[in-house]
Design a protein around this motif. Structure first.
Motif, PDB file in Angstrom:
ATOM      1  N   UNK A   1       0.827  -1.211   0.000  1.00  0.00           N
ATOM      2  CA  UNK A   1       0.000   0.000   0.000  1.00  0.00           C
ATOM      3  C   UNK A   1       0.855   1.253   0.000  1.00  0.00           C
ATOM      4  N   UNK A   2       2.089   1.164   0.516  1.00  0.00           N
ATOM      5  CA  UNK A   2       3.000   2.306   0.526  1.00  0.00           C
ATOM      6  C   UNK A   2       2.678   3.307   1.607  1.00  0.00           C
ATOM      7  N   UNK A   3       3.534   4.341   1.706  1.00  0.00           N
ATOM      8  CA  UNK A   3       3.349   5.380   2.709  1.00  0.00           C
ATOM      9  C   UNK A   3       3.763   4.939   4.102  1.00  0.00           C
ATOM     10  N   UNK A   4       3.635   5.837   5.048  1.00  0.00           N
ATOM     11  CA  UNK A   4       4.079   5.561   6.422  1.00  0.00           C
ATOM     12  C   UNK A   4       2.969   4.920   7.247  1.00  0.00           C
ATOM     13  N   UNK A   5       1.845   5.565   7.337  1.00  0.00           N
ATOM     14  CA  UNK A   5       0.687   4.998   8.033  1.00  0.00           C
ATOM     15  C   UNK A   5      -0.482   4.890   7.057  1.00  0.00           C
ATOM     16  N   UNK A   6      -1.264   3.835   7.147  1.00  0.00           N
ATOM     17  CA  UNK A   6      -1.298   2.814   8.208  1.00  0.00           C
ATOM     18  C   UNK A   6      -0.329   1.653   7.988  1.00  0.00           C
ATOM     19  N   UNK A   7       0.573   1.763   6.995  1.00  0.00           N
ATOM     20  CA  UNK A   7       1.442   0.627   6.683  1.00  0.00           C
ATOM     21  C   UNK A   7       2.265   0.183   7.894  1.00  0.00           C
ATOM     22  N   UNK A   8       2.832   1.147   8.628  1.00  0.00           N
ATOM     23  CA  UNK A   8       3.654   0.783   9.790  1.00  0.00           C
ATOM     24  C   UNK A   8       2.830   0.034  10.832  1.00  0.00           C
ATOM     25  N   UNK A   9       1.671   0.572  11.158  1.00  0.00           N
ATOM     26  CA  UNK A   9       0.815  -0.068  12.158  1.00  0.00           C
ATOM     27  C   UNK A   9       0.436  -1.484  11.730  1.00  0.00           C
ATOM     28  N   UNK A  10       0.127  -1.661  10.452  1.00  0.00           N
ATOM     29  CA  UNK A  10      -0.317  -2.965   9.966  1.00  0.00           C
ATOM     30  C   UNK A  10       0.826  -3.973   9.939  1.00  0.00           C
ATOM     31  N   UNK A  11       2.015  -3.535   9.542  1.00  0.00           N
ATOM     32  CA  UNK A  11       3.165  -4.442   9.528  1.00  0.00           C
ATOM     33  C   UNK A  11       3.503  -4.889  10.948  1.00  0.00           C
TER      34      UNK A  11
END
Length: 439
Positions: A88-98
């Motif tokens: 999905x890219x980007x910082x959030x929500x990617x960080x939270x999901x990872x």
């Protein structure tokens, strides 16, 4: 380590976050190549969920609608996943999901260069704590295998320098300026018309994309934590057709380069990471990288010079790298092991741009009178910058000096340019560009 150790033949469950250009191609390959992937892994791979922002949207892949969900958090925390793919890219929500996926027992494959460059440390620490893989081959140069060679193949070598063209949009633009004589705006318009540049090309043309990749490459090459904040960044929007012509006059071309180096200092080895346009000799392998292609040139103590070349973006090339990671991670899940994590044992100092060593190509509009060359040479000598070549072009109001320096610290070179601008016989320092890859 398996989420279901009692079952040795059940499919490995895969969740996909994002179904855009790359995600769609990943889903297509997972389903189309299911039998072959099962043979390579040793167990079937089953796509059990796809998180998207909007349901019901037309997609170029034929999948059951009940696979799709807008609740990505619920998907990654369901507790029975083996691998989560994040595109999905980007910082959030990617960080939270990872982080949630790792905490819930899944290994993660990501193409998220921006997140890795900004906060990779948090992700790697979570993966190590969970004893799960965090794989990211697709984050740097699309289909080009460079992460694993640096992480594993060259792990026994001393990498000294990584020099790369890691953004296809900027390479297309600069290549068009070189081959057609177009200006930046004209070449950008053509890149957008052909789909090589986004409607908002800022991340590419201002070097943000390449800087993220440089941070990742430097960390891998030198076993030191490097973030995007450590990377000096300049884009190509100020590169002119005149700069490109000047490069040609000294047998060079202009490229946007990601340059990661190990530099010996009086206090020991240190790391430099930078992204900027530079002139590079036509004899250098990177000079022959045309269009939207990428290439990474590695120099190491024992292996010598290596170059990795190929398509650096696009749905299919990037999906190829993602699937390569999925296979590697899935094999580890079958064997109940996990691969190498972040290597930061060297913990080298990361230098600012002023201490990086480079060369300058400087064009100076000067008065056509006696003593000008001596005054200009004195400005270079004041900062201990040695002149490699100098030539005069034009006469009268068109008089110009073109100077190429020997290697020096960037701070000294920059100070020299400032000193030149203060000379009363200098009308303008009309162009300044770094020169790389020359002896």
């Amino acid at each position: 380590m398996s989420s279901d150790p009692s079952s040795t033949d059940r499919p490995l469950r895969i969740a996909l976050l994002g179904c855009g250009v790359v995600g769609t191609e990943v889903a297509r390959l997972l389903t189309r190549e299911a039998d072959e992937l099962a043979r390579r892994v040793g167990r079937p791979l089953e796509l059990v969920g796809i998180a998207v922002r909007r349901l019901g949207r037309a997609r170029e892949v034929d999948l059951p609608q009940d696979l799709f969900t807008t609740d990505a958090k619920a998907l990654v925390t369901r507790g029975d996943l083996d691998v989560v793919i994040e595109v999905i890219g980007g910082i959030e929500p990617a960080r939270e999901l990872i982080l949630a996926a790792l905490e819930s027992g899944a290994s993660v494959v990501t193409a998220n260069k921006a997140l890795l460059a900004e906060d990779g440390a948090t992700l790697f620490e979570a993966a190590t704590k969970a004893e799960r893989d965090l794989a990211f081959e697709a984050a740097v140069a699309g289909a080009i295998p460079i992460v694993r060679p640096l992480q594993e193949s060259l792990a026994g070598d001393d990498v000294r320098r990584v020099l790369g063209i890691v953004n296809g949009t900027t390479n297309f633009i600069l290549d068009a300026m070189t081959t057609t004589g177009a200006g930046f705006s004209e070449a950008l318009d053509e890149a957008q018309r052909l789909g090589y540049a986004e409607a908002d090309p800022t991340a590419d043309v201002e070097g943000f994309d390449a800087a993220s990749k440089a941070a990742i490459l430097a960390g891998l090459a030198f076993h030191t934590r490097v973030t995007i904040g450590d990377v000096h960044r300049e884009g190509i929007s100020d590169v002119t057709a005149g700069d490109v012509r000047s490069a040609g006059e000294i047998g060079s071309v202009v490229k946007l380069l990601a340059i990661c180096e190990k530099i010996d200092t009086p206090d020991g080895p240190a790391v430099s990471a930078r992204v900027h346009p530079a002139m590079i000799p036509t004899s250098h392998p990177l000079a022959s990288v045309h269009g939207a292609f990428n290439a990474v040139f590695v120099e190491s103590e024992s292996a010598g010079q290596l170059m990795f070349y190929g398509p650096g973006a696009g749905g299919a090339p990037t999906a190829s790298a993602v699937l390569g990671d999925v296979v590697a991670v899935a094999r580890n899940r079958v064997r109940e092991v996990f691969g190498p994590g972040e290597s930061t044992h060297a913990q080298l100092e990361v230098l600012d741009m002023g201490r990086a060593r480079t060369r300058y190509h400087v064009q100076i509009d000067v008065d056509d009178r006696a003593g000008v060359l001596a005054a200009v040479a004195q400005a270079f000598a004041e900062y201990d910058v040695s002149i490699r070549t100098v030539r005069q072009e034009g006469r009268g109001s068109d008089a110009q000096l073109v100077i190429v320096t020997h290697e020096a610290e960037d701070a000294a070179l920059s100070a020299t340019v400032d000193a030149l601008r203060r000379l009363d016989m200098v009308r303008d320092v009309s162009s300044v560009m770094r020169v790389e890859g020359a002896s």
